[in-house]
Design an enzyme around this catalytic site. Structure first.
Site, PDB file in Angstrom:
ATOM      1  CB  SER A 105      -0.978   0.020   1.074  1.00  0.00           C
ATOM      2  OG  SER A 105      -2.140   0.879   1.125  1.00  0.00           O
ATOM      3  CD  GLU A 199      -5.569  -3.047  -4.692  1.00  0.00           C
ATOM      4  OE1 GLU A 199      -5.335  -2.195  -3.605  1.00  0.00           O
ATOM      5  OE2 GLU A 199      -4.775  -4.010  -4.773  1.00  0.00           O
ATOM      6  CG  HIS A 229      -5.699  -2.155  -0.278  1.00  0.00           C
ATOM      7  ND1 HIS A 229      -4.865  -1.838  -1.423  1.00  0.00           N
ATOM      8  CD2 HIS A 229      -5.108  -1.537   0.937  1.00  0.00           C
ATOM      9  CE1 HIS A 229      -3.965  -1.238  -0.816  1.00  0.00           C
ATOM     10  NE2 HIS A 229      -4.064  -0.832   0.509  1.00  0.00           N
TER      11      HIS A 229
END
Length: 256
Positions: A105, A199, A229
């Site tokens: 991320s 996502e 995610h």
């Protein structure tokens, strides 16, 4: 799993980290891991188990960087801390070829922001890069930021926008030191990108894949349907997470 706290860097250019491992077979090759959390959440505690599992699949130890978080510490705190940790490994005698840069991320985006800094400053490049659902565009201009708002059950658009604003502040989100999709790379190391098709950050992975390939990089790309995610976070409880972690391990082992 085993964990050991440490600091990487020197003097006021040092950052806390947590060494994570599961019967590592190599002491001379390491993972430098940058966690996710939208630049406002996450630490060695929240990500330690996942990183240890990934390290085990790779047969290595991982240094999980506990970088400073916004809003108390906006840009450039996170990327500075990532660089301090990388330079700390070099100072301990690891070569660039001994280091795998990895993150998820926001941390996945930091992997390539750090790679850009490494190139710009002439530091030894890492052996390879791995990014799970990387956030590479903090301008949030990609199509998936519009098209996947309803399908991403893990990453609300309002939350990630607040995280972006807290980290970027008054700076321009379109500079390479914040959003690596605006960087220029030269002969980047082999990379492995992992993303879920529906996502919010999917566009960032596609853009990073294409730009790394255009720069002459060897890019492995794995896309999953109908997964959340950073699904690897659910390792040990979710079969797709464990399979993906094994794929990451296979990629790293081939590059070593």
């Amino acid at each position: 799993m085993s964990f050991a706290p440490d600091r990487l860097g020197s003097g006021n250019r040092a950052v806390d980290c947590l060494w994570c491992s599961m019967q590592a077979r190599s002491a001379r090759k390491v993972i430098l891991y940058l966690h996710g959390g939208g630049f406002t959440l996450g630490d060695a505690v929240s990500h330690g188990a996942m990183v240890a599992r990934i390290a085990g699949a790779c047969g290595l130890r991982a240094a999980l960087v506990d970088y400073r978080l916004a809003p108390e510490h906006p840009y450039p705190a996170a990327i500075d801390d990532a660089q301090f940790a990388y330079e700390g490994l070099l100072a301990r005698g690891f070569g660039g070829d001994d280091i795998i840069l990895m993150g998820d991320s926001a941390g996945g985006g930091l992997v390539f922001t750090l790679l850009h800094r490494i190139e710009q400053q002439g530091l030894p490049k890492p052996r390879a890069c791995v990014a799970i659902s990387p956030w590479g565009d903090l301008t949030m201009a990609g199509e998936s930021f519009r098209d996947n708002v309803a399908s991403d059950i893990m990453l609300p658009i309002g939350w990630i926008t607040r995280g972006r604003d807290a980290y970027v502040g008054a700076h321009d989100a379109a500079i390479p030191d914040i959003s690596p999709i605006f960087a220029t790379f030269t002969a980047p190391p082999p990379s492995f990108l992992v993303v879920a098709k529906h996502e919010l950050l999917a566009s960032d992975s596609y853009t990073l894949r294409d730009m790394l390939k255009d720069a002459g990089g060897d890019v492995a790309f794995h896309e999953e349907e109908n997964l959340p995610h950073v699904w690897t976070f659910y390792q040990g409880k979710f079969a797709p997470a464990d399979r993906t972690i094994m794929q990451i391990g296979d990629f790293v082992k081939r590059r070593l």
